[in-house]
Design an enzyme around this catalytic site. Structure first.
Site, PDB file in Angstrom:
ATOM      1  N   LYS A  31      -4.759  10.197   2.637  1.00 25.32           N
ATOM      2  CA  LYS A  31      -5.604   9.087   3.331  1.00 25.32           C
ATOM      3  C   LYS A  31      -6.612  10.259   4.248  1.00 25.32           C
ATOM      4  CE  LYS A  31      -5.253   6.064   3.884  1.00 25.32           C
ATOM      5  NZ  LYS A  31      -6.165   5.161   2.887  1.00 25.32           N
ATOM      6  N   ASP A  44      -1.655  10.748  -2.434  1.00 25.31           N
ATOM      7  CA  ASP A  44      -1.926   9.557  -3.414  1.00 25.31           C
ATOM      8  C   ASP A  44      -2.285  10.392  -4.810  1.00 25.31           C
ATOM      9  OD1 ASP A  44      -2.800   8.799  -0.562  1.00 25.31           O
ATOM     10  OD2 ASP A  44      -2.388   6.990  -2.115  1.00 25.31           O
ATOM     11  N   ARG A 102       0.878  -1.290  -0.051  1.00 26.76           N
ATOM     12  CA  ARG A 102      -0.150  -0.076   0.063  1.00 26.76           C
ATOM     13  C   ARG A 102       1.023   1.205  -0.081  1.00 26.76           C
ATOM     14  NH1 ARG A 102       1.538   1.653   3.877  1.00 26.76           N
ATOM     15  NH2 ARG A 102       0.406   3.652   3.540  1.00 26.76           N
ATOM     16  N   GLY A 103       0.101   2.388  -0.309  1.00 24.27           N
ATOM     17  CA  GLY A 103       1.172   3.706  -0.454  1.00 24.27           C
ATOM     18  C   GLY A 103       1.203   3.881  -1.947  1.00 24.27           C
ATOM     19  N   ALA A 104       0.936   5.069  -2.547  1.00 20.36           N
ATOM     20  CA  ALA A 104       0.823   5.271  -3.837  1.00 20.36           C
ATOM     21  C   ALA A 104       2.272   4.847  -4.589  1.00 20.36           C
ATOM     22  CB  ALA A 104       0.588   6.735  -4.090  1.00 20.36           C
ATOM     23  N   ARG A 128      -7.041  -0.285  -7.325  1.00 19.75           N
ATOM     24  CA  ARG A 128      -7.403   0.798  -6.439  1.00 19.75           C
ATOM     25  C   ARG A 128      -7.327   2.173  -7.362  1.00 19.75           C
ATOM     26  NH1 ARG A 128      -4.196   1.133  -0.955  1.00 19.75           N
ATOM     27  NH2 ARG A 128      -6.027   2.078  -0.343  1.00 19.75           N
TER      28      ARG A 128
HETATM   29  O1  MRU Z   1      -4.545   3.381   1.603  1.00 19.02           O
HETATM   30  P1  MRU Z   1      -3.270   3.313   1.532  1.00 19.02           P
HETATM   31  O2  MRU Z   1      -2.730   2.823   2.848  1.00 19.02           O
HETATM   32  O3  MRU Z   1      -2.622   2.832   0.382  1.00 19.02           O
HETATM   33  O4  MRU Z   1      -2.937   5.082   1.757  1.00 19.02           O
HETATM   34  C1  MRU Z   1      -1.994   5.698   1.791  1.00 19.02           C
HETATM   35  C2  MRU Z   1      -1.564   7.116   1.876  1.00 19.02           C
HETATM   36  O5  MRU Z   1      -2.707   7.682   2.010  1.00 19.02           O
HETATM   37  C3  MRU Z   1      -0.384   7.498   1.928  1.00 19.02           C
HETATM   38  O6  MRU Z   1      -0.368   8.654   2.895  1.00 19.02           O
HETATM   39  C4  MRU Z   1       0.043   8.349   0.650  1.00 19.02           C
HETATM   40  O7  MRU Z   1      -0.118   6.936  -0.313  1.00 19.02           O
HETATM   41  C5  MRU Z   1       1.185   8.680   0.460  1.00 19.02           C
HETATM   42  S1  MRU Z   1       2.293   7.115   0.429  1.00 19.02           S
HETATM   43  C6  MRU Z   1       3.927   7.828   0.205  1.00 19.02           C
END
Ligand code: MRU
Length: 305
Positions: free
Chosen positions: A223, A212, A50-52, A80
């Protein structure tokens, strides 16, 4: 990133794609193997990864593993909806014929971009700063370094302290705490609704979060809960920074209203209590309007929206 004293990445190639299973952290360090594009798509959808930027890197390897690139691109893009890096990486791999060398190049480039974000962002952090962050925008979310956590990692000798929002319902704040603990960076996890209290008490000097998707007017999707932290920061005169590589910017979108917000399972909300309300809503992201953002830290410098 340091994991039990050794350098490790959140995903890597070892004849197949290997990923730290983020669903198991911070309790267990387990490795998930994805040997097909279907398995990579599963890992993204179920939040093994997870995380962009990390989702983008996993998708790049997914494309490299696939025989039918067009079908793979469609499958991966359906996993996603909000993180722009996923779409950016799939398009990059389509343009570069989807080979494994291209995926390696994509990942190394993201890691280098995050390192650079760290170098640029570190200069904004004063000695003894108390920094608030939301969700996990660390090495887990970006393969290495992080976006929001990269400047924090690089400033670790400045006697900093990090306020870590717990980040209901998926508790990504615990992942941030796990990363900071490995690096020996002082921090406290707080309930999401405690951030305003600490800001008003004068205990927060700056906020840094990841992103994201960033629209061309610099509205930021991140988030759920990011928006309210930005409003609180402005109200309390605290600088609010977003850290993201260029792969997170979506120039095709004019403003945040056009960003698709993922709505996730109600079960993520209900898991911790034995009561079923008549309705549950679970948006995973929100939009922070550009007017609340002091600066966006990118690998190319700081953009002032
Ligand atoms: O739903 P997730 O855990 O994939 O969401 C991640 C976030 O919102 C992070 O803060 C965002 O992707 C930045 S990751 C460097």
């Amino acid at each position: 990133m340091l994991v039990e004293g050794k350098e490790m990445r959140s995903l890597w190639w070892d004849d197949t794609l290997k990923l730290i299973d983020q669903r198991k952290l911070p309790f267990q360090l387990k490795i998930f193997e994805a040997s097909s594009v279907e398995k990579v798509a599963y890992a993204i959808k179920k939040m093994v990864v997870r995380g962009a930027p990390a989702i983008g890197c996993a998708a790049a390897y997914g494309m490299a593993l696939a025989e039918d690139k067009e079908k793979a691109a469609r499958m991966l893009k359906r996993t996603r909806p909000t993180a722009h890096d996923l779409f950016y990486a799939v398009d990059y791999m389509t343009e570069n014929e989807g080979r494994i060398e291209a995926a390696h190049r994509y990942v190394e480039d993201i890691v280098e971009k995050c390192r650079k974000i760290g170098e640029i962002g570190e200069k904004l952090i004063k000695h003894g700063s108390r920094i608030l962050t939301h969700c996990n925008a660390g090495a887990l979310a970006t393969v290495d370094w992080g976006t929001a956590l990269a400047p924090i990692r690089m400033a670790k000798d400045k006697e900093i302290f990090v306020w870590v929002d717990e980040t209901r319902p998926r508790l990504q704040g615990l992942l941030t705490s796990w990363e900071l603990k490995q690096e020996g960076i002082k921090h406290a996890v707080i309930a999401d609704n405690a951030a305003g209290y600490f800001m008003k008490e004068g205990e927060v000097d700056m906020v840094i979060v990841g992103a994201d998707r960033i629209a061309s007017n610099y509205d930021v999707a991140n988030k759920i809960g990011t928006y309210e932290k930005a409003v609180l920061a402005k109200e309390n005169g605290i600088p609010f920074y977003v850290a993201a590589p260029i792969s997170t910017f979506d120039e095709s979108i004019s403003d945040g209203k056009k960003i698709k917000i993922e709505e996730r399972d109600a079960e993520e909300v209900t898991k911790i209590f034995d009561y079923l309300p008549p309705e549950i809503r679970n948006p995973a992201f929100d939009i922070t309007p550009a007017e609340y953002i002091t600066g966006i830290i990118t690998e190319k410098g700081i953009i002032k929206p």
